[in-house]
Design a protein around this motif. Structure first.
Motif, mmCIF file in Angstrom:
data_model
loop_
_atom_site.group_PDB
_atom_site.id
_atom_site.type_symbol
_atom_site.label_atom_id
_atom_site.label_comp_id
_atom_site.label_asym_id
_atom_site.label_seq_id
_atom_site.Cartn_x
_atom_site.Cartn_y
_atom_site.Cartn_z
ATOM 1 N N GLY A 161 -8.947 1.905 -5.456
ATOM 2 C CA GLY A 161 -9.801 2.546 -6.443
ATOM 3 C C GLY A 161 -10.442 1.540 -7.379
ATOM 4 N N GLN A 162 -10.683 1.970 -8.605
ATOM 5 C CA GLN A 162 -11.354 1.129 -9.590
ATOM 6 C C GLN A 162 -10.646 -0.213 -9.729
ATOM 7 O OE1 GLN A 162 -11.855 2.995 -13.380
ATOM 8 N NE2 GLN A 162 -12.756 1.188 -14.307
ATOM 9 N N CYS A 222 0.863 -1.179 0.000
ATOM 10 C CA CYS A 222 0.000 0.000 0.000
ATOM 11 C C CYS A 222 0.899 1.229 0.000
ATOM 12 C CB CYS A 222 -0.864 -0.009 1.262
ATOM 13 S SG CYS A 222 -1.720 1.556 1.584
ATOM 14 N N THR A 223 0.762 2.058 -1.023
ATOM 15 C CA THR A 223 1.443 3.349 -1.035
ATOM 16 C C THR A 223 0.456 4.348 -0.450
ATOM 17 O OG1 THR A 223 2.620 2.714 -3.051
ATOM 18 C CG2 THR A 223 2.638 5.061 -2.459
ATOM 19 N N ILE A 224 0.766 4.863 0.723
ATOM 20 C CA ILE A 224 -0.170 5.728 1.436
ATOM 21 C C ILE A 224 -0.502 6.969 0.608
ATOM 22 C CG2 ILE A 224 -0.572 7.104 3.523
ATOM 23 C CD1 ILE A 224 1.341 5.187 4.994
ATOM 24 N N ASP A 225 -1.803 7.208 0.415
ATOM 25 C CA ASP A 225 -2.314 8.354 -0.328
ATOM 26 C C ASP A 225 -3.628 8.774 0.310
ATOM 27 O OD1 ASP A 225 -2.972 10.305 -2.206
ATOM 28 O OD2 ASP A 225 -3.697 8.844 -3.681
ATOM 29 N N ARG A 226 -3.520 9.416 1.463
ATOM 30 C CA ARG A 226 -4.724 9.771 2.227
ATOM 31 C C ARG A 226 -5.652 10.709 1.450
ATOM 32 N NH1 ARG A 226 -0.418 9.537 5.763
ATOM 33 N NH2 ARG A 226 -0.642 7.980 7.421
ATOM 34 N N GLU A 227 -5.069 11.657 0.699
ATOM 35 C CA GLU A 227 -5.894 12.614 -0.049
ATOM 36 C C GLU A 227 -6.717 11.928 -1.132
ATOM 37 O OE1 GLU A 227 -4.008 16.182 -1.420
ATOM 38 O OE2 GLU A 227 -2.869 16.385 0.436
ATOM 39 N N GLY A 228 -6.245 10.807 -1.652
ATOM 40 C CA GLY A 228 -6.964 10.105 -2.709
ATOM 41 C C GLY A 228 -7.989 9.108 -2.200
ATOM 42 N N TYR A 241 -23.644 -5.551 6.743
ATOM 43 C CA TYR A 241 -22.278 -5.761 6.260
ATOM 44 C C TYR A 241 -21.677 -4.455 5.758
ATOM 45 C CZ TYR A 241 -23.235 -10.737 6.377
ATOM 46 O OH TYR A 241 -23.562 -11.995 6.793
ATOM 47 N N ASP A 242 -20.353 -4.363 5.851
ATOM 48 C CA ASP A 242 -19.587 -3.307 5.198
ATOM 49 C C ASP A 242 -19.020 -3.880 3.909
ATOM 50 O OD1 ASP A 242 -19.978 -1.553 7.299
ATOM 51 O OD2 ASP A 242 -17.927 -1.711 8.082
ATOM 52 N N ARG A 243 -18.697 -3.007 2.976
ATOM 53 C CA ARG A 243 -18.010 -3.415 1.752
ATOM 54 C C ARG A 243 -16.523 -3.135 1.957
ATOM 55 N NH1 ARG A 243 -21.355 0.360 -2.075
ATOM 56 N NH2 ARG A 243 -21.069 1.590 -0.192
ATOM 57 N N ASP A 244 -15.762 -4.181 2.188
ATOM 58 C CA ASP A 244 -14.324 -4.063 2.440
ATOM 59 C C ASP A 244 -13.590 -4.029 1.112
ATOM 60 O OD1 ASP A 244 -11.972 -4.050 4.098
ATOM 61 O OD2 ASP A 244 -11.682 -6.159 3.587
ATOM 62 N N GLU A 245 -12.599 -3.148 1.017
ATOM 63 C CA GLU A 245 -11.835 -2.984 -0.216
ATOM 64 C C GLU A 245 -10.395 -3.428 -0.016
ATOM 65 O OE1 GLU A 245 -12.479 1.433 -1.111
ATOM 66 O OE2 GLU A 245 -13.281 1.032 0.883
ATOM 67 N N TRP A 246 -9.872 -4.128 -0.991
ATOM 68 C CA TRP A 246 -8.430 -4.398 -1.029
ATOM 69 C C TRP A 246 -7.959 -4.250 -2.452
ATOM 70 C CZ3 TRP A 246 -5.108 -4.434 2.778
ATOM 71 C CH2 TRP A 246 -3.780 -4.641 2.435
ATOM 72 N N PRO A 247 -6.999 -3.383 -2.701
ATOM 73 C CA PRO A 247 -6.302 -2.505 -1.774
ATOM 74 C C PRO A 247 -7.255 -1.476 -1.144
ATOM 75 C CG PRO A 247 -5.157 -2.593 -3.898
ATOM 76 C CD PRO A 247 -6.451 -3.293 -4.063
ATOM 77 N N MET A 248 -6.875 -1.047 0.035
ATOM 78 C CA MET A 248 -7.681 -0.094 0.794
ATOM 79 C C MET A 248 -7.774 1.234 0.037
ATOM 80 S SD MET A 248 -6.038 -0.765 4.570
ATOM 81 C CE MET A 248 -4.375 -0.548 3.931
#
Length: 148
Positions: free
Chosen positions: A110-111, A72-78, A96-103
């Motif tokens: 993202g997409q 994971c390359t941290i990109d909080r603004e994105g 339920y939550d929709r969990d994403e990977w990569p976060m």
């Protein structure tokens, strides 16, 4: 999000491009069992606690096995835009939550991110845990996240 092909190509090419360099940007070398895509440079490694967040851990493992990046390359603004793109067309499911990977907070998110329905207690606890682990790192830091 870049096509997976480009990620794989970059993962294969980077070690060749920097083979003659004496500076190493990793703080720790991946173990032998590390997925091939994680054997690229990263700045820090965190061990994700499978015993505390088993469903999120399973999702991470499954997504990485399917070809998603464990780095994971941290990109909080994105994060907001990545979340919007990754969850587009994925309906909510009561309880339920929709969990994403990569976060979403990862440049790699993202997409095209892998989405899994996870109970909120596991998903949100995991998100809080990861956020606490990474709060002192700047955007651009490459983090290898390994499920332990």
């Amino acid at each position: 999000m870049k096509p997976k092909f480009l990620k794989v190509l970059a993962a294969a090419a980077l070690p060749l491009l920097f083979a003659g360099c004496s500076q190493v940007t990793t703080t720790e070398k991946p173990q032998e069992s590390t997925p091939e895509s994680a054997q690229v440079n990263y700045d820090v490694k965190i061990d994700f606690p499978e015993d505390r967040y088993p469903l999120t851990a399973k999702h991470i493992k499954d997504a990485v096995e399917k070809g998603e990046d464990p780095i994971c390359t941290i990109d909080r603004e994105g994060a907001d835009e990545n979340r919007k793109l990754s969850l587009k067309g994925v309906p909510t499911k009561p309880g339920y939550d929709r969990d994403e990977w990569p976060m979403a907070m990862c440049e790699e998110g993202g997409q095209g991110a892998d989405i899994e329905y996870i109970p909120p207690s596991d998903n949100r606890g995991a998100g809080s845990w990861v956020g606490n682990q990474l709060e002192s790192y700047k955007d651009g830091t490459r983090v290898f996240i390994e499920v332990q």
